[in-house]
Structures are given as structure tokens and as C-alpha cells.
Design a protein around this motif. Structure first.
Motif, short mmCIF file in Angstrom:
data_model
loop_
_atom_site.label_atom_id
_atom_site.label_comp_id
_atom_site.label_asym_id
_atom_site.label_seq_id
_atom_site.Cartn_x
_atom_site.Cartn_y
_atom_site.Cartn_z
N THR A 155 0.85 -1.18 0.00
CA THR A 155 0.00 0.00 0.00
C THR A 155 0.89 1.24 0.00
N PRO A 156 0.37 2.40 -0.35
CA PRO A 156 1.21 3.61 -0.39
C PRO A 156 1.86 3.96 0.94
N ASP A 157 1.24 3.54 2.07
CA ASP A 157 1.83 3.85 3.38
C ASP A 157 2.70 2.70 3.90
N LEU A 158 3.19 1.85 2.98
CA LEU A 158 4.14 0.77 3.24
C LEU A 158 3.56 -0.40 4.03
N ASN A 159 2.24 -0.49 4.14
CA ASN A 159 1.64 -1.68 4.73
C ASN A 159 1.61 -2.78 3.68
N LEU A 160 1.47 -4.02 4.15
CA LEU A 160 1.39 -5.16 3.24
C LEU A 160 0.05 -5.85 3.46
N LEU A 161 -0.71 -6.05 2.38
CA LEU A 161 -1.97 -6.77 2.44
C LEU A 161 -1.78 -8.15 1.83
N ARG A 162 -2.15 -9.18 2.57
CA ARG A 162 -1.96 -10.54 2.09
C ARG A 162 -2.94 -10.85 0.96
N CYS A 163 -2.45 -11.42 -0.12
CA CYS A 163 -3.30 -11.80 -1.25
C CYS A 163 -3.86 -13.19 -0.99
N VAL A 164 -5.16 -13.34 -1.18
CA VAL A 164 -5.81 -14.64 -0.96
C VAL A 164 -6.58 -15.04 -2.21
N ASP A 165 -6.73 -16.35 -2.39
CA ASP A 165 -7.51 -16.84 -3.52
C ASP A 165 -8.99 -16.84 -3.15
N VAL A 166 -9.83 -17.23 -4.10
CA VAL A 166 -11.28 -17.18 -3.91
C VAL A 166 -11.71 -18.06 -2.74
N GLU A 167 -11.13 -19.25 -2.63
CA GLU A 167 -11.51 -20.18 -1.57
C GLU A 167 -11.22 -19.60 -0.19
N ASN A 168 -10.01 -19.06 0.00
CA ASN A 168 -9.67 -18.47 1.30
C ASN A 168 -10.48 -17.21 1.58
N ALA A 169 -10.76 -16.42 0.54
CA ALA A 169 -11.58 -15.22 0.72
C ALA A 169 -12.97 -15.60 1.20
N GLU A 170 -13.54 -16.66 0.62
CA GLU A 170 -14.87 -17.12 1.03
C GLU A 170 -14.86 -17.61 2.48
N LYS A 171 -13.81 -18.35 2.87
CA LYS A 171 -13.71 -18.82 4.26
C LYS A 171 -13.69 -17.64 5.23
N ILE A 172 -12.88 -16.64 4.90
CA ILE A 172 -12.78 -15.46 5.76
C ILE A 172 -14.12 -14.75 5.85
N MET A 173 -14.75 -14.52 4.71
CA MET A 173 -16.04 -13.82 4.68
C MET A 173 -17.11 -14.61 5.42
N ASN A 174 -17.18 -15.93 5.17
CA ASN A 174 -18.21 -16.76 5.82
C ASN A 174 -18.01 -16.80 7.33
N GLY A 175 -16.77 -16.93 7.77
CA GLY A 175 -16.50 -16.96 9.21
C GLY A 175 -16.93 -15.68 9.90
#
Length: 198
Positions: A155-175
Motif C-alpha cells: 500500500t502507499p503507506d508501506l503496509n502489506l496486504l496478504r493476497c488470498v484466492d477465492v476459496e480463502n476469501a470465502e472462508k474469511i467472509m463466511n466466518g
């Protein structure tokens, strides 16, 4: 220790943020190091710095670096056994809005970031890519960081966002949606919970 860890991770370009104006200016070569006790450390930083393609030292006033100050205070209270490997501490601090992009599922079930990750690992574009696609992939990779097998978006402020695939994104959202993190939250709080889970 921080420079050694980044070398072990294969980092080639690094920005070092520090809240000691004296040490940052000494590392930049603007000021001389006169304290005899600090000379070996300065030499060590110079030697390690040569192992990066590019390294930059930036001064950040301590009022903007409270987390690092707190960690340094805690670290000074703990005894350090010289022969023990210290696992890096992962801390996530988010006091800003989180943003997300909606992505369509790839028809071949590969993650959306596959070509970016492969390029960072091998330095090669897919064989079927044309010239424009290769330029796009090379351009995109500058905004990403590969830590071991995990891909992060810078990110512009030097943070790092972890990239996830569709399956992991769904797990995170569902949880989170199922109420694991509480059922009464507004959109802003929900986004923060999702980013923490990622």
C-alpha cells in the motif's frame, strides 16, 4: 537483526524506517559515527546494505512511530539468549478504512495473482503472454512483495496486504458473516475484521 531477516527472505529493495535521527543520518552517511562502541554496528549496517539492490534509510519522528517505540521498550526488558533463533513477531495495526476489490473467479480455477507470484519467483512471464501482457505483468509486480510463499500487495503507506484466492476469501467472509466476530457491526468494523482475518 532486521536487515539479516530481510536478506534471508530474499528482499532486494528495502526502506528502513527509524525514529533516531542520529542513527538514520549516520546510516545515510550524512553524519560521522564518532562513538567507538557504535563503529562495529555502523560497519555491519554498511556490509549488509551492500547485499540489497537498493536500500533507503528514512527518519520518522517518534510521535509517528509509537508502536516501534513500545516494541523496543518491551524488547529491552527481555534477556536475549545468543544462540536462540527468534521468530519474527507479526503485528497487524489498522486504524484506517480498509478497501477491497471484487474479482471474478478465474475459469481455470487459478488464483488471480498467479502470474504476478510466478514472475516474482522466477522472473519469467507466461509463455502464452504477448508483449503487452508481459509489460503489464512486469509493471504490476512492482506493487507486490513475496515473503516466502505468501504474496502481499504493497500500500502507499508501506503496509502489506496478504493476497488470498477465492476459496480463502470465502472462508474469511463466511466466518465473519456467520457471527464469529459479533453480529452487530457496521460496514467499517466489518471490513476491519475481514482484513484482520486475512
Amino acid at each position: 537483526m532486521g536487515l539479516n531477516m530481510t536478506i534471508d527472505l530474499g528482499v532486494q529493495e528495502l526502506i528502513v524506517l527509524g525514529d533516531s535521527d542520529l542513527l538514520i543520518r549516520q546510516a545515510q552517511g550524512e553524519w560521522k559515527t564518532r562513538d567507538l562502541k557504535l563503529l562495529p554496528y555502523k560497519q555491519c549496517v554498511e556490509d549488509l546494505s551492500k547485499r540489497f539492490r537498493s536500500i533507503e534509510f528514512r527518519y520518522i519522528p517518534i510521535i509517528y512511530n509509537e508502536l516501534a517505540d513500545t516494541l523496543a521498550t518491551l524488547a529491552s526488558m527481555l534477556p536475549y539468549p545468543g544462540n536462540t533463533c527468534i521468530t519474527p513477531l507479526e503485528i497487524q495495526l489498522r486504524d484506517q478504512h480498509g478497501y477491497c476489490n471484487t474479482l471474478e473467479v478465474e475459469s481455470d480455477c487459478e488464483p488471480w495473482y498467479l502470474h504476478i507470484k510466478n514472475f516474482l519467483q522466477t522472473g519469467k512471464c507466461p509463455e502464452h503472454a504477448n508483449g503487452d501482457q508481459k509489460r503489464t505483468i512486469r509493471h504490476l509486480t512492482s506493487g507486490f512483495f513475496l515473503g516466502g510463499e505468501i504474496l502481499y500487495k504493497r500500500t502507499p503507506d508501506l503496509n502489506l496486504l496478504r493476497c488470498v484466492d477465492v476459496e480463502n476469501a470465502e472462508k474469511i467472509m463466511n466466518g465473519i458473516y456467520a457471527g464469529v466476530c459479533g453480529s452487530h457491526m457496521n460496514g467499517y468494523v466489518l471490513v476491519k475484521k475481514i482484513l484482520r482475518a486475512g
